[in-house]
Design an enzyme around this catalytic site. Sequence first.
Site, short mmCIF file in Angstrom:
data_model
loop_
_atom_site.label_atom_id
_atom_site.label_comp_id
_atom_site.label_asym_id
_atom_site.label_seq_id
_atom_site.Cartn_x
_atom_site.Cartn_y
_atom_site.Cartn_z
N GLY A 1 12.80 54.39 22.09
CA GLY A 1 12.60 52.97 22.39
C GLY A 1 13.74 52.49 23.27
O GLY A 1 14.91 52.81 23.03
N HIS B 1 17.61 48.24 11.87
CA HIS B 1 17.07 47.17 11.05
C HIS B 1 16.50 47.85 9.79
O HIS B 1 15.88 48.91 9.89
CB HIS B 1 15.96 46.47 11.83
CG HIS B 1 15.58 45.11 11.31
ND1 HIS B 1 16.27 44.44 10.33
CD2 HIS B 1 14.57 44.28 11.67
CE1 HIS B 1 15.70 43.26 10.12
NE2 HIS B 1 14.66 43.14 10.92
N GLU C 1 24.82 17.95 23.68
CA GLU C 1 26.12 17.72 23.05
C GLU C 1 26.40 18.79 21.98
O GLU C 1 27.52 19.26 21.82
CB GLU C 1 26.12 16.33 22.41
CG GLU C 1 27.46 15.89 21.91
CD GLU C 1 27.48 14.38 21.60
OE1 GLU C 1 26.83 13.61 22.33
OE2 GLU C 1 28.14 14.00 20.63
N1 LIG Z 1 16.83 42.61 19.78
C1 LIG Z 1 17.83 42.37 18.94
O1 LIG Z 1 18.59 41.42 19.14
C2 LIG Z 1 18.09 43.26 17.74
C3 LIG Z 1 19.29 43.11 17.06
C4 LIG Z 1 19.58 43.96 16.00
C5 LIG Z 1 18.63 44.91 15.63
N2 LIG Z 1 17.43 45.01 16.30
C6 LIG Z 1 16.47 46.04 15.87
O2 LIG Z 1 16.51 47.10 16.81
C7 LIG Z 1 15.23 47.71 16.91
C8 LIG Z 1 14.74 47.66 18.34
O3 LIG Z 1 14.60 46.30 18.74
P1 LIG Z 1 14.62 45.86 20.29
O4 LIG Z 1 14.66 44.37 20.29
O5 LIG Z 1 15.65 46.62 21.03
O6 LIG Z 1 13.26 46.40 20.86
P2 LIG Z 1 11.82 45.77 20.90
O7 LIG Z 1 11.76 44.88 22.11
O8 LIG Z 1 11.42 45.22 19.60
O9 LIG Z 1 11.01 47.14 21.15
C9 LIG Z 1 10.81 47.60 22.42
C10 LIG Z 1 10.53 49.09 22.50
O10 LIG Z 1 9.44 49.49 21.67
C11 LIG Z 1 8.53 50.24 22.50
N3 LIG Z 1 7.18 50.16 21.98
C12 LIG Z 1 6.49 49.06 21.60
N4 LIG Z 1 5.27 49.41 21.14
C13 LIG Z 1 5.20 50.78 21.23
C14 LIG Z 1 4.22 51.75 20.88
N5 LIG Z 1 3.06 51.37 20.33
N6 LIG Z 1 4.50 53.05 21.11
C15 LIG Z 1 5.67 53.43 21.66
N7 LIG Z 1 6.63 52.56 22.00
C16 LIG Z 1 6.41 51.25 21.76
C17 LIG Z 1 8.66 49.58 23.87
O11 LIG Z 1 8.19 50.46 24.86
P3 LIG Z 1 7.30 49.95 26.12
O12 LIG Z 1 8.24 49.31 27.08
O13 LIG Z 1 6.69 51.18 26.61
O14 LIG Z 1 6.33 48.94 25.57
C18 LIG Z 1 10.17 49.37 23.93
O15 LIG Z 1 10.84 50.54 24.35
C19 LIG Z 1 14.31 46.94 15.95
O16 LIG Z 1 14.32 47.60 14.70
C20 LIG Z 1 15.02 45.59 15.84
O17 LIG Z 1 14.71 44.91 14.63
C21 LIG Z 1 17.16 44.22 17.35
#
Ligand SMILES: NC(=O)c1ccc[n+]([C@@H]2O[C@H](COP(=O)([O-])OP(=O)(O)OC[C@H]3O[C@@H](n4cnc5c(N)ncnc54)[C@H](OP(=O)(O)O)[C@@H]3O)[C@@H](O)[C@H]2O)c1
Length: 401
Positions: free
Chosen positions: A89, A176, A300
């Site tokens: 991912g 997560h 603000e």
């Molecule tokens: N974002 C934050 O601020 C944050 C902070 C802390 C922890 N987290 C955790 O980190 C993890 C990743 O989160 P994120 O925000 O970085 O990513 P995200 O935007 O939630 O996920 C995006 C990724 O998932 C892939 N994806 C989605 N559907 C798919 C499928 N059916 N098959 C294969 N790939 C698929 C997308 O690929 P495509 O481009 O090909 O669709 C993309 O690479 C999660 O567990 C989240 O809770 C996130």
Amino acid sequence: MASRGLPRALRCARVAAPRSVLSSALPRPALAKAAAAAAVPRMTINQQPIRGLKSITFADSTETVYEREDWPREKLQEFFKNDTLALIGYGSQGHGQGLNLRDQGLNVVVGVRKDGASWKEAVQDGWVPGKNLFDVDTAVEKGTVVMNLLSDAAQSETWPALKPKITKGKTLYFSHGFSPVFKDLTKVDVPEDVDVILVAPKGSGRTVRTLFREGRGINSSIAVFQDVTGQAKEKAIAMGVAVGSGYLYETTFQKEVYSDLYGERGCLMGGIHGMFLAQYEVLRERGHSPSEAFNETVEEATQSLYPLIGGNGMDWMYAACSTTARRGAIDWSSRFRDNLKPLFNELYDRVQDGTETQRSLDYNSQKDYREKYEKEMQEIRDLEIWRAGKAVRSLRPENQK
Ligand SMILES: NC(=O)c1ccc[n+]([C@@H]2O[C@H](COP(=O)([O-])OP(=O)(O)OC[C@H]3O[C@@H](n4cnc5c(N)ncnc54)[C@H](OP(=O)(O)O)[C@@H]3O)[C@@H](O)[C@H]2O)c1
């Protein structure tokens, strides 16, 4: 106008901010989680440094915090010398964590859907197809540490195909607690013979990258879900530092996911948006102009007060505002707390019983979820408050060039 320079409440301030605090670059409100965490170590007492870990008293309770000093780059490279870190991912976290790991000189491969948006972004970031960029299945097969950074809904959807490839001796990594904690709903039942660890950065993946490049580090939570080797915790700490964390706070998968789902629905995003809307709508219904309603509600807050609260605390904020503002704010804070607490309890219950997880899985696994989400975003963009905000922001001196 209240938004010009200091807000009215602060113009009468008699308590000077410490120079070091006022002159330091204050975090943006969007990074509130990171900001809150970042502010904590400066207020600590009872610090006992032992090999890069500190026993720190937060309010009345003592916790262990790990810091990166004990993990210089050479030690990380030695620790992971036999590992392939397969990062699955390439969303916000994949991008930030992946590039940081690569810069640390570790052996990283990225796994994403071929020709999806993430594939293109990974290529733009210098990952090379066939060398360190693969489809998800191939990357998982190559990895000894499988970093599952797919969207939470995708983690559930792809699990039947991924699970058999996470074989004995590998390490499974999450950012997560969502998937394993709510396994009855997500069906992510981790294999029994692998270590399962968590590093959850307290902020966006973009911030993970920016802070690393600036030589700083984001604060992260670490946790162990399953320890079969006896080394899971050390691996979690090492991974935490490797992806770019400065300080690591120990938690459990369950506490991480409960607090995270609760916080983002509450004060971090949902609750604060609800408060903005309610206050703005009342001002407009009572005859105030859009600019006045926006300035008094959002501008603000985000431009002046919230960064000061982030830097110095609420007690400092009360002391720094006018006596009029202070009296009213103290009185009304307890009214808001008493009225909102039942709602927060209802929210926590819904997080704990899996209702919020089910809602997220149902919504985000729909084929047309991106279109539906875009429609909702357009509705938010079209709200008068945010259209007024766009005009107010354009008047800021830095946007006048
Ligand atoms: N974002 C934050 O601020 C944050 C902070 C802390 C922890 N987290 C955790 O980190 C993890 C990743 O989160 P994120 O925000 O970085 O990513 P995200 O935007 O939630 O996920 C995006 C990724 O998932 C892939 N994806 C989605 N559907 C798919 C499928 N059916 N098959 C294969 N790939 C698929 C997308 O690929 P495509 O481009 O090909 O669709 C993309 O690479 C999660 O567990 C989240 O809770 C996130």
